[in-house]
Design a protein around this motif. Structure first.
Motif, PDB file in Angstrom:
ATOM      1  N   TRP A 397       0.826  -1.212   0.000  1.00 54.05           N
ATOM      2  CA  TRP A 397       0.000   0.000   0.000  1.00 54.05           C
ATOM      3  C   TRP A 397       0.861   1.264   0.000  1.00 54.05           C
ATOM      4  CZ3 TRP A 397      -4.724   0.507  -1.407  1.00 54.05           C
ATOM      5  CH2 TRP A 397      -5.445   1.657  -1.111  1.00 54.05           C
ATOM      6  N   PRO A 398       0.577   2.214  -0.904  1.00 48.94           N
ATOM      7  CA  PRO A 398       1.343   3.466  -0.906  1.00 48.94           C
ATOM      8  C   PRO A 398       1.029   4.291   0.334  1.00 48.94           C
ATOM      9  CG  PRO A 398      -0.439   3.551  -2.523  1.00 48.94           C
ATOM     10  CD  PRO A 398      -0.407   2.144  -2.008  1.00 48.94           C
ATOM     11  N   ARG A 399       2.073   4.831   0.944  1.00 50.59           N
ATOM     12  CA  ARG A 399       1.922   5.521   2.211  1.00 50.59           C
ATOM     13  C   ARG A 399       1.626   7.003   2.026  1.00 50.59           C
ATOM     14  NH1 ARG A 399       4.004   3.200   6.841  1.00 50.59           N
ATOM     15  NH2 ARG A 399       4.044   0.951   6.622  1.00 50.59           N
ATOM     16  N   SER A 400       0.708   7.514   2.820  1.00 43.73           N
ATOM     17  CA  SER A 400       0.552   8.947   2.989  1.00 43.73           C
ATOM     18  C   SER A 400       1.381   9.364   4.196  1.00 43.73           C
ATOM     19  CB  SER A 400      -0.919   9.305   3.225  1.00 43.73           C
ATOM     20  OG  SER A 400      -1.693   9.015   2.090  1.00 43.73           O
ATOM     21  N   PRO A 401       1.889  10.607   4.217  1.00 50.00           N
ATOM     22  CA  PRO A 401       2.678  11.042   5.370  1.00 50.00           C
ATOM     23  C   PRO A 401       1.900  10.875   6.676  1.00 50.00           C
ATOM     24  CG  PRO A 401       2.858  12.619   3.575  1.00 50.00           C
ATOM     25  CD  PRO A 401       1.806  11.639   3.170  1.00 50.00           C
ATOM     26  N   GLY A 402       2.503  10.193   7.625  1.00 49.17           N
ATOM     27  CA  GLY A 402       1.892  10.019   8.932  1.00 49.17           C
ATOM     28  C   GLY A 402       0.879   8.897   9.021  1.00 49.17           C
ATOM     29  N   ALA A 403       0.592   8.220   7.913  1.00 51.66           N
ATOM     30  CA  ALA A 403      -0.408   7.147   7.934  1.00 51.66           C
ATOM     31  C   ALA A 403       0.126   5.943   8.707  1.00 51.66           C
ATOM     32  CB  ALA A 403      -0.783   6.738   6.516  1.00 51.66           C
ATOM     33  N   THR A 404      -0.695   5.392   9.568  1.00 52.53           N
ATOM     34  CA  THR A 404      -0.307   4.212  10.349  1.00 52.53           C
ATOM     35  C   THR A 404      -1.274   3.044  10.175  1.00 52.53           C
ATOM     36  OG1 THR A 404      -1.522   5.021  12.287  1.00 52.53           O
ATOM     37  CG2 THR A 404       0.816   5.630  12.104  1.00 52.53           C
ATOM     38  N   GLU A 405      -2.465   3.301   9.611  1.00 51.15           N
ATOM     39  CA  GLU A 405      -3.468   2.247   9.459  1.00 51.15           C
ATOM     40  C   GLU A 405      -4.187   2.391   8.120  1.00 51.15           C
ATOM     41  OE1 GLU A 405      -5.080   1.131  13.848  1.00 51.15           O
ATOM     42  OE2 GLU A 405      -5.699   3.098  13.095  1.00 51.15           O
ATOM     43  N   LEU A 406      -4.779   1.306   7.683  1.00 51.08           N
ATOM     44  CA  LEU A 406      -5.575   1.277   6.460  1.00 51.08           C
ATOM     45  C   LEU A 406      -6.954   0.727   6.790  1.00 51.08           C
ATOM     46  CD1 LEU A 406      -6.000   1.431   3.360  1.00 51.08           C
ATOM     47  CD2 LEU A 406      -5.006  -0.871   3.221  1.00 51.08           C
ATOM     48  N   LYS A 559      -1.929   3.357 -15.296  1.00 48.74           N
ATOM     49  CA  LYS A 559      -0.546   2.968 -15.018  1.00 48.74           C
ATOM     50  C   LYS A 559      -0.300   2.821 -13.523  1.00 48.74           C
ATOM     51  CE  LYS A 559       1.655   4.760 -19.199  1.00 48.74           C
ATOM     52  NZ  LYS A 559       2.694   5.683 -19.747  1.00 48.74           N
ATOM     53  N   ALA A 560      -0.892   3.701 -12.722  1.00 47.57           N
ATOM     54  CA  ALA A 560      -0.726   3.594 -11.274  1.00 47.57           C
ATOM     55  C   ALA A 560      -1.410   2.339 -10.749  1.00 47.57           C
ATOM     56  CB  ALA A 560      -1.283   4.836 -10.593  1.00 47.57           C
ATOM     57  N   ALA A 561      -2.579   1.998 -11.303  1.00 47.17           N
ATOM     58  CA  ALA A 561      -3.282   0.783 -10.888  1.00 47.17           C
ATOM     59  C   ALA A 561      -2.476  -0.458 -11.255  1.00 47.17           C
ATOM     60  CB  ALA A 561      -4.662   0.729 -11.531  1.00 47.17           C
ATOM     61  N   GLU A 562      -1.865  -0.441 -12.429  1.00 45.68           N
ATOM     62  CA  GLU A 562      -1.031  -1.570 -12.834  1.00 45.68           C
ATOM     63  C   GLU A 562       0.183  -1.708 -11.916  1.00 45.68           C
ATOM     64  OE1 GLU A 562      -0.128  -0.845 -16.898  1.00 45.68           O
ATOM     65  OE2 GLU A 562      -2.183  -1.197 -17.596  1.00 45.68           O
ATOM     66  N   ALA A 563       0.782  -0.572 -11.560  1.00 42.84           N
ATOM     67  CA  ALA A 563       1.952  -0.610 -10.677  1.00 42.84           C
ATOM     68  C   ALA A 563       1.572  -1.128  -9.295  1.00 42.84           C
ATOM     69  CB  ALA A 563       2.570   0.785 -10.577  1.00 42.84           C
ATOM     70  N   LEU A 564       0.424  -0.681  -8.773  1.00 42.04           N
ATOM     71  CA  LEU A 564      -0.025  -1.151  -7.469  1.00 42.04           C
ATOM     72  C   LEU A 564      -0.292  -2.655  -7.497  1.00 42.04           C
ATOM     73  CD1 LEU A 564      -0.977  -0.718  -4.567  1.00 42.04           C
ATOM     74  CD2 LEU A 564      -3.210  -0.021  -5.467  1.00 42.04           C
ATOM     75  N   THR A 565      -0.934  -3.132  -8.556  1.00 38.96           N
ATOM     76  CA  THR A 565      -1.216  -4.562  -8.668  1.00 38.96           C
ATOM     77  C   THR A 565       0.061  -5.371  -8.763  1.00 38.96           C
ATOM     78  OG1 THR A 565      -3.256  -3.997  -9.858  1.00 38.96           O
ATOM     79  CG2 THR A 565      -2.569  -6.287  -9.914  1.00 38.96           C
TER      80      THR A 565
END
Length: 605
Positions: A397-406, A559-565
């Motif tokens: 999962w790509p991180r947002s600054p300060g993110a600790t949970e999803l 392209k971002a969806a392909e990279a995430l997958t």
């Protein structure tokens, strides 16, 4: 009312915890050793064990096991437990899915089984008005344009030439056998769920079967004819008057009719993934009977969908469910639910439209080696495939600054125990439960890889263990319990959904229909709004893991969806190999306080 005392909790134990649990069971084994055969002799001792061993082999996709082989070690999960119970019922052997999970071996399951005709619940009358279930209210609250166009489709390879007339008769026999397929959904001011009412009728139109001959050459013309046939089958479905099931037989357009594909189309309001497996098995039985000159006699269904809906409505008022409200209020969190990406505006694109028509799907497959390790080796080590899949997602999962949970919405099969004696293992219907979970994102790598894998998978397992009754209560509170639960809709909603469908396999060598040619899909109107911006579905088909990421293109570019997958698929492989290759499992001892926790988790305290 009862709640399940034992489901997949065993699979969530670490290897060391399982070893400790084995020590706790030593005394029990000792008391049965005198009557049990030698461990080296795993052959069935009676007809019930012989039938159950064969059913295990078919459902687990393994050679016929020893009657002492462990269900979890063979790659079992709750969905396979449901299939085993359903196929056993079809052969006159009554076991519940919970008994399959608890018994762990064919020998112990045979001791719990009863044979002969099941005793019917006098209160179970399948015909009449049906209370809307939480998942049906979830569907209707979206007020979708073209609500009739929300269909599950299953593409089945046909292994030999079929007689279309016999196939249609078999399809009609199956539709007549399963009462919920004779449903009618009508909207009026007196109905619940924004005016919708559900009734199961004694009769409904026969499901249509269309035979389509495809051009020999591949290409646009062939695909267009196939797509048009499937879309026509979808248009034939009618929520108010029926039918709610249709089929298309796709055959090659050269010479005599030979093997091809059968496409089953059913409205999602009356089927789910387990239902599609049941319908496929019954269609096979019905066709074989007709082919042999016999009228189809299909195995008895289990608790009717109408009775199940009544039990859900009653259980929604139970104190155990009301007591879950503080937990479900604590889960949603705006920062954890926020997605860390938004596609840039494109000149001339106009306003963003989060509709099905503005979506795309990325599909990737993992090879048989990783799939076998995930589905067989991991459970044998006490690791849940679902936990591993979610842990891999958290790594990717790509991180947002300060993110600790999803935060995400998790889909489960929903066929949980709500009353003793209720069994829906052979019941067709839409039972899915959807509920939010908040999972911890892993910290930056840098420690011992084995420790990191164990910690990440254990963290996911701990969060899922904390979910009451496998999430069933969330829907009951939100849709069936009145104002306090309804206010759950006001809390931050997940924009990501995750659904692990388990395995779609057919291991019977002489079966008419093969394993699905692709992942079962939900076909929707292109104008329908998207409930989620990202939907992740993982399924095992033909011994390969299939990952599908459906994304709103106005929020996540292709392209971002392909990279995430790609990143997710890579982490599934890496984490699975680490967890099952001896580097990701802890082998240390378990303290006495941990032993006590294990006993509580297993219901042994």
């Amino acid at each position: 009312m009862t709640t399940p005392g034992f489901t997949e909790r065993l699979a969530r134990l670490t290897p060391a915890q399982r070893e400790a649990l084995e020590r706790l069971l030593d005394e029990r084994r000792a008391t049965t050793a005198a009557t049990a055969p030698s461990p080296a002799d795993g052959r069935p001792r009676n007809a019930t064990e012989e039938a159950l061993a064969r059913i295990w082999a078919e459902c687990l996709g393994v050679p016929v096991p020893s009657v002492h082989d462990g269900f979890w070690a063979l790659g079992g999960d709750s969905i396979i437990g449901m299939q085993i119970a359903a196929r056993a019922a079809a052969e006159g052997i009554a076991v519940s899915p919970q008994q399959v999970l608890e018994a762990e071996t064919v020998a112990r399951l045979a001791e719990l089984a009863t044979t002969g005709e099941a005793v019917r619940d006098e209160a179970d009358q399948p015909l009449g008005e049906v209370p809307l279930t939480p998942i049906q209210r979830w569907f209707f609250e979206q007020d979708l344009p073209g609500a009739r166009h929300w269909d599950q489709t299953l593409y089945l390879p046909v292994r030999r030439a079929l007689d279309p007339e016999l196939l249609h008769r078999a399809l009609c026999a199956v539709a007549a056998h399963h009462d919920v397929l004779r449903s009618a959904f009508r909207q009026d001011a007196a109905g619940g769920g924004d005016g919708w009412r559900h009734e199961v009728r004694s009769a409904a139109p026969d499901p249509p079967l269309t035979v389509v001959r495809l051009p020999e050459e591949d290409g646009a013309a062939r695909q267009a004819r196939e797509d048009a046939a499937v879309e026509s089958a979808q248009r034939s479905l009618d929520l108010a008057d029926g039918p709610l099931v249709a089929a298309v037989l796709l055959q090659e357009d050269d010479g005599p009719a030979g093997p091809g594909r059968l496409v089953l189309v059913a409205h999602h309001l009356v089927v789910d993934g387990i239902s599609l497996r049941l319908l496929t098995d019954d269609l096979e039985r019905a066709y074989r009977a007709l082919e042999g000159g016999r009228e189809p006699i299909l195995p008895a269904r289990t608790t009717s969908f109408r009775r199940w809906a009544q039990l859900l409505r009653r259980w929604a008022g139970h104190p155990d469910v009301a007591g879950q409200l503080p937990y479900w209020r604590s889960v949603p969190d705006a920062s954890a639910a926020a997605l860390p990406f938004t596609a840039p505006d494109e000149p001339g694109e106009g306003p963003r439209a989060d509709t099905i028509g503005r979506s795309a799907t990325v599909r990737r497959r993992l090879g048989q080696d990783v799939t076998e390790a995930l589905l067989r080796d991991a459970p044998a080590r006490g690791l849940s495939p679902l936990n591993l899949l979610l842990a891999a997602l958290l790594r990717a999962w790509p991180r947002s600054p300060g993110a600790t949970e999803l935060q995400l919405d998790l889909e489960a099969h929903g066929r949980e125990v709500v009353e003793s004696g209720a069994n829906v293992s052979r019941t067709v219907g839409w039972f899915t439960s959807i509920f939010p979970v908040r999972l911890p994102l892993p910290s930056a790598a840098g420690g011992d890889p084995a420790e990191e894998v164990a910690d990440e998978v254990a963290a996911v397992g701990g969060r899922l263990d904390a979910v009451p009754h496998r999430g069933l209560g969330y829907g009951l509170l939100r849709y069936l319990s009145g104002a306090p639960g309804a206010r759950l809709a006001e809390l931050p909603q997940s924009r990501l959904s995750f659904n692990y469908l388990g395995r779609f396999e057919r291991s019977v060598d002489d079966a008419v229909f093969g394993a699905p040619a692709q992942v079962p899909s939900v076909l929707q109107s292109p104008d329908a709004p998207r409930r989620y911006l990202l939907e992740l579905v993982v399924t095992a088909v033909e011994r390969e893991l299939v990952v599908e990421l459906t994304h709103a293109r106005d929020h996540l570019p292709d392209k971002a969806a392909e990279a995430l997958t790609e990143t997710y698929v890579r982490h599934i492989g890496e984490l699975t190999r680490q967890a099952t290759g001896g580097t990701g499992a802890r082998t240390g001892g378990v303290a006495e306080d941990q032993l006590a926790a294990i006993k509580r988790r297993m219901g042994m305290a």
